[in-house]
Scaffold this motif. Structure first.
Motif, PDB file in Angstrom:
ATOM      1  N   SER A  44      30.675  28.812  35.918  1.00 53.58           N
ATOM      2  CA  SER A  44      31.841  29.455  35.337  1.00 53.58           C
ATOM      3  C   SER A  44      31.683  30.967  35.438  1.00 53.58           C
ATOM      4  O   SER A  44      30.567  31.481  35.557  1.00 53.58           O
ATOM      5  CB  SER A  44      31.954  29.067  33.847  1.00 53.58           C
ATOM      6  N   GLY A  45      32.796  31.633  35.360  1.00 54.51           N
ATOM      7  CA  GLY A  45      32.761  33.096  35.278  1.00 54.51           C
ATOM      8  C   GLY A  45      32.769  33.520  33.818  1.00 54.51           C
ATOM      9  O   GLY A  45      32.477  32.716  32.925  1.00 54.51           O
ATOM     10  N   GLY A  46      33.099  34.780  33.585  1.00 54.54           N
ATOM     11  CA  GLY A  46      33.152  35.288  32.220  1.00 54.54           C
ATOM     12  C   GLY A  46      31.768  35.687  31.728  1.00 54.54           C
ATOM     13  O   GLY A  46      30.766  35.595  32.440  1.00 54.54           O
ATOM     14  N   SER A  47      31.726  36.077  30.454  1.00 51.06           N
ATOM     15  CA  SER A  47      30.476  36.610  29.893  1.00 51.06           C
ATOM     16  C   SER A  47      29.637  35.567  29.169  1.00 51.06           C
ATOM     17  O   SER A  47      28.415  35.670  29.121  1.00 51.06           O
ATOM     18  CB  SER A  47      30.818  37.746  28.916  1.00 51.06           C
ATOM     19  N   THR A  48      30.299  34.535  28.618  1.00 52.67           N
ATOM     20  CA  THR A  48      29.537  33.567  27.817  1.00 52.67           C
ATOM     21  C   THR A  48      28.385  32.924  28.581  1.00 52.67           C
ATOM     22  O   THR A  48      27.278  32.799  28.055  1.00 52.67           O
ATOM     23  CB  THR A  48      30.485  32.494  27.236  1.00 52.67           C
ATOM     24  N   PRO A  49      28.591  32.512  29.830  1.00 48.04           N
ATOM     25  CA  PRO A  49      27.503  31.797  30.523  1.00 48.04           C
ATOM     26  C   PRO A  49      26.361  32.695  31.004  1.00 48.04           C
ATOM     27  O   PRO A  49      25.346  32.170  31.477  1.00 48.04           O
ATOM     28  CB  PRO A  49      28.196  31.121  31.698  1.00 48.04           C
ATOM     29  N   ARG A  78      37.306  35.949  41.138  1.00 44.51           N
ATOM     30  CA  ARG A  78      38.289  37.019  41.203  1.00 44.51           C
ATOM     31  C   ARG A  78      38.511  37.403  42.664  1.00 44.51           C
ATOM     32  O   ARG A  78      37.674  37.130  43.519  1.00 44.51           O
ATOM     33  CB  ARG A  78      37.773  38.218  40.399  1.00 44.51           C
ATOM     34  N   ASN A  88      32.436  36.880  39.873  1.00 46.04           N
ATOM     35  CA  ASN A  88      31.685  35.813  39.194  1.00 46.04           C
ATOM     36  C   ASN A  88      30.439  35.447  40.003  1.00 46.04           C
ATOM     37  O   ASN A  88      29.395  35.093  39.435  1.00 46.04           O
ATOM     38  CB  ASN A  88      32.562  34.570  38.988  1.00 46.04           C
ATOM     39  N   GLY A 148      34.534  28.047  30.690  1.00 45.65           N
ATOM     40  CA  GLY A 148      34.700  28.798  29.454  1.00 45.65           C
ATOM     41  C   GLY A 148      36.127  28.605  28.975  1.00 45.65           C
ATOM     42  O   GLY A 148      36.918  27.880  29.586  1.00 45.65           O
ATOM     43  N   MET A 149      36.455  29.274  27.890  1.00 40.89           N
ATOM     44  CA  MET A 149      37.830  29.255  27.398  1.00 40.89           C
ATOM     45  C   MET A 149      38.178  30.654  26.927  1.00 40.89           C
ATOM     46  O   MET A 149      37.443  31.261  26.131  1.00 40.89           O
ATOM     47  CB  MET A 149      37.989  28.273  26.211  1.00 40.89           C
ATOM     48  N   GLY A 150      39.282  31.170  27.420  1.00 43.29           N
ATOM     49  CA  GLY A 150      39.724  32.473  26.943  1.00 43.29           C
ATOM     50  C   GLY A 150      40.412  32.344  25.586  1.00 43.29           C
ATOM     51  O   GLY A 150      40.826  31.247  25.183  1.00 43.29           O
ATOM     52  N   HIS A 154      43.133  29.821  28.261  1.00 44.26           N
ATOM     53  CA  HIS A 154      42.928  29.534  29.686  1.00 44.26           C
ATOM     54  C   HIS A 154      41.526  29.017  29.933  1.00 44.26           C
ATOM     55  O   HIS A 154      40.610  29.226  29.129  1.00 44.26           O
ATOM     56  CB  HIS A 154      43.219  30.785  30.536  1.00 44.26           C
ATOM     57  N   THR A 155      41.368  28.358  31.080  1.00 43.29           N
ATOM     58  CA  THR A 155      40.039  27.979  31.538  1.00 43.29           C
ATOM     59  C   THR A 155      40.008  28.107  33.051  1.00 43.29           C
ATOM     60  O   THR A 155      41.064  28.000  33.682  1.00 43.29           O
ATOM     61  CB  THR A 155      39.663  26.544  31.111  1.00 43.29           C
ATOM     62  N   ALA A 156      38.846  28.360  33.619  1.00 43.14           N
ATOM     63  CA  ALA A 156      38.760  28.752  35.017  1.00 43.14           C
ATOM     64  C   ALA A 156      39.807  29.857  35.215  1.00 43.14           C
ATOM     65  O   ALA A 156      39.845  30.796  34.417  1.00 43.14           O
ATOM     66  CB  ALA A 156      38.947  27.570  35.954  1.00 43.14           C
ATOM     67  N   ARG A 185      43.877  35.178  41.595  1.00 41.08           N
ATOM     68  CA  ARG A 185      42.550  34.608  41.372  1.00 41.08           C
ATOM     69  C   ARG A 185      42.417  33.410  42.306  1.00 41.08           C
ATOM     70  O   ARG A 185      43.411  32.956  42.896  1.00 41.08           O
ATOM     71  CB  ARG A 185      42.404  34.127  39.915  1.00 41.08           C
ATOM     72  N   LYS A 208      37.956  33.443  19.247  1.00 43.11           N
ATOM     73  CA  LYS A 208      38.478  32.178  19.815  1.00 43.11           C
ATOM     74  C   LYS A 208      38.719  31.123  18.734  1.00 43.11           C
ATOM     75  O   LYS A 208      39.150  30.008  19.052  1.00 43.11           O
ATOM     76  CB  LYS A 208      37.504  31.650  20.861  1.00 43.11           C
TER      77      LYS A 208
HETATM   78  C1  6PG Z   1      36.568  33.989  34.511  1.00 45.32           C
HETATM   79  C2  6PG Z   1      36.271  32.659  33.881  1.00 45.32           C
HETATM   80  C3  6PG Z   1      37.153  32.466  32.703  1.00 45.32           C
HETATM   81  C4  6PG Z   1      36.236  32.557  31.507  1.00 45.32           C
HETATM   82  C5  6PG Z   1      37.007  32.723  30.242  1.00 45.32           C
HETATM   83  C6  6PG Z   1      36.049  32.960  29.056  1.00 45.32           C
HETATM   84  O1  6PG Z   1      36.533  34.103  35.730  1.00 45.32           O
HETATM   85  O2  6PG Z   1      36.756  34.929  33.717  1.00 45.32           O
HETATM   86  O3  6PG Z   1      36.207  31.647  34.699  1.00 45.32           O
HETATM   87  O4  6PG Z   1      37.857  31.269  32.692  1.00 45.32           O
HETATM   88  O5  6PG Z   1      35.439  31.374  31.446  1.00 45.32           O
HETATM   89  O6  6PG Z   1      37.839  33.854  30.400  1.00 45.32           O
HETATM   90  O7  6PG Z   1      35.360  34.153  29.325  1.00 45.32           O
HETATM   91  P1  6PG Z   1      34.218  34.704  28.312  1.00 45.32           P
HETATM   92  O8  6PG Z   1      33.079  33.756  28.460  1.00 45.32           O
HETATM   93  O9  6PG Z   1      33.916  36.076  28.854  1.00 45.32           O
HETATM   94  O10 6PG Z   1      34.833  34.704  26.944  1.00 45.32           O
END
Ligand code: 6PG
Length: 269
Positions: A44-49, A78, A88, A148-150, A154-156, A185, A208
């Motif tokens: 996954s992207g984002g910061s959580t992982p 992206r 990502n 993740g989940m925004g 949203h997801t992905a 995206r 969240k």
């Molecule tokens: C991305 C992710 C996106 C991410 C959520 C949560 O490319 O940003 O795939 O779906 O999982 O936005 O992001 P955080 O983990 O940063 O809250």
């Protein structure tokens, strides 16, 4: 309100969320090894992982997962080059792939650098079809998909109000316009997410809390909350939610710590 195979586990904090997720990946990888198979992991992207990737690249996970059999894919990317701050792939490369010295042939990244995001989507779809040797109309069954989940649900890169993306049922990979950010995206589609053997959704942070309550305990409304689309038909769905994000959930339905194991509840929408 979720699928019957849904497990929701509330954990204390991001550190516990990371450790539980890493352990789940280890166990899934071990079971595939026992079948002498490659293990496909969608990042996954984002910061959580980020913390999870760093954790997987360190012992005990570094030396207990058979990384030589793991193939890495992405849930979304992206429309940027692989060395871009927003990429990502770059995040995963820095925290996981480079530290583990994963060979290039095991890294299947979405090519965000292509001039048009649609080209990247088409190329990635071809790569998936080829790697899984898919027959026409078939979907790839990834072993574990991390999502993740925004705060907007949203997801992905499946965002609210993006009907073209949320309703996609044929394509494996698409390149939706994301109005919210004014960008294109590249993302796996809901049918691919739902073909997985296991999906782990990581949710962390108080921002969240309202959304996750609506998603898990409110009406089924995937146009508003695309993450509700994630309902693996023949796989497990594990939500890992830290205390700040879970604070508004009906706490009587979730164990507070991992010692109590996972609670599983299900009811059709
Ligand atoms: C991305 C992710 C996106 C991410 C959520 C949560 O490319 O940003 O795939 O779906 O999982 O936005 O992001 P955080 O983990 O940063 O809250």
């Amino acid at each position: 309100m979720g699928p019957k195979n849904q497990i929701v586990r509330k954990v204390a904090d991001r550190e516990e969320l990371t450790n539980v997720a890493a352990q789940e990946i280890l166990e899934a990888a071990r079971s595939r090894r026992n079948q002498c198979e490659d293990f496909t992991l969608v990042l996954s992207g984002g910061s959580t992982p980020k913390g999870l990737y760093t954790c997987l690249a360190q012992d005990p996970f570094r030396s207990t997962i058979a990384w030589e059999h793991v193939h890495f894919f992405w849930g979304d990317e992206r429309h940027v080059s692989p060395d871009h701050q927003e990429s990502n792939y770059r995040t995963a490369h820095e925290t996981l792939l480079a530290p583990l010295a994963i060979p290039q042939e095991h890294i299947h990244r979405m090519k965000g650098e292509l001039p048009h995001a649609s080209e990247a989507a088409d190329q990635y779809e071809r790569e998936i079809v080829e790697w899984f040797a898919l027959q026409p109309g078939r979907k790839p069954r990834f072993d574990v998909i991390l999502l993740g989940m925004g705060a907007d649900g949203h997801t992905a890169s499946l965002f609210p109000g993006n009907a073209g993306a949320v309703d996609e049922t044929d394509r494996l990979v698409i390149a939706p316009w994301v109005e919210k950010f004014g960008v294109y995206r590249v993302t796996l589609t809901p049918p691919v997410l739902n073909e997985a053997a296991m999906v782990i959704i990581l949710v962390s942070g108080k921002e969240k809390a309202t959304t996750i309550k609506n998603v898990l305990e409110g009406a089924y409304d995937p146009d508003r909350f695309p993450v509700q689309l994630v309902r693996p038909s023949q796989g497990k769905l594990l939500w890992l939610i830290d205390q700040p994000a879970a604070r508004s959930l009906s706490s009587d339905r979730f164990p507070v710590s991992m010692d109590q194991g996972a609670s599983s509840f299900s009811s059709d929408p």
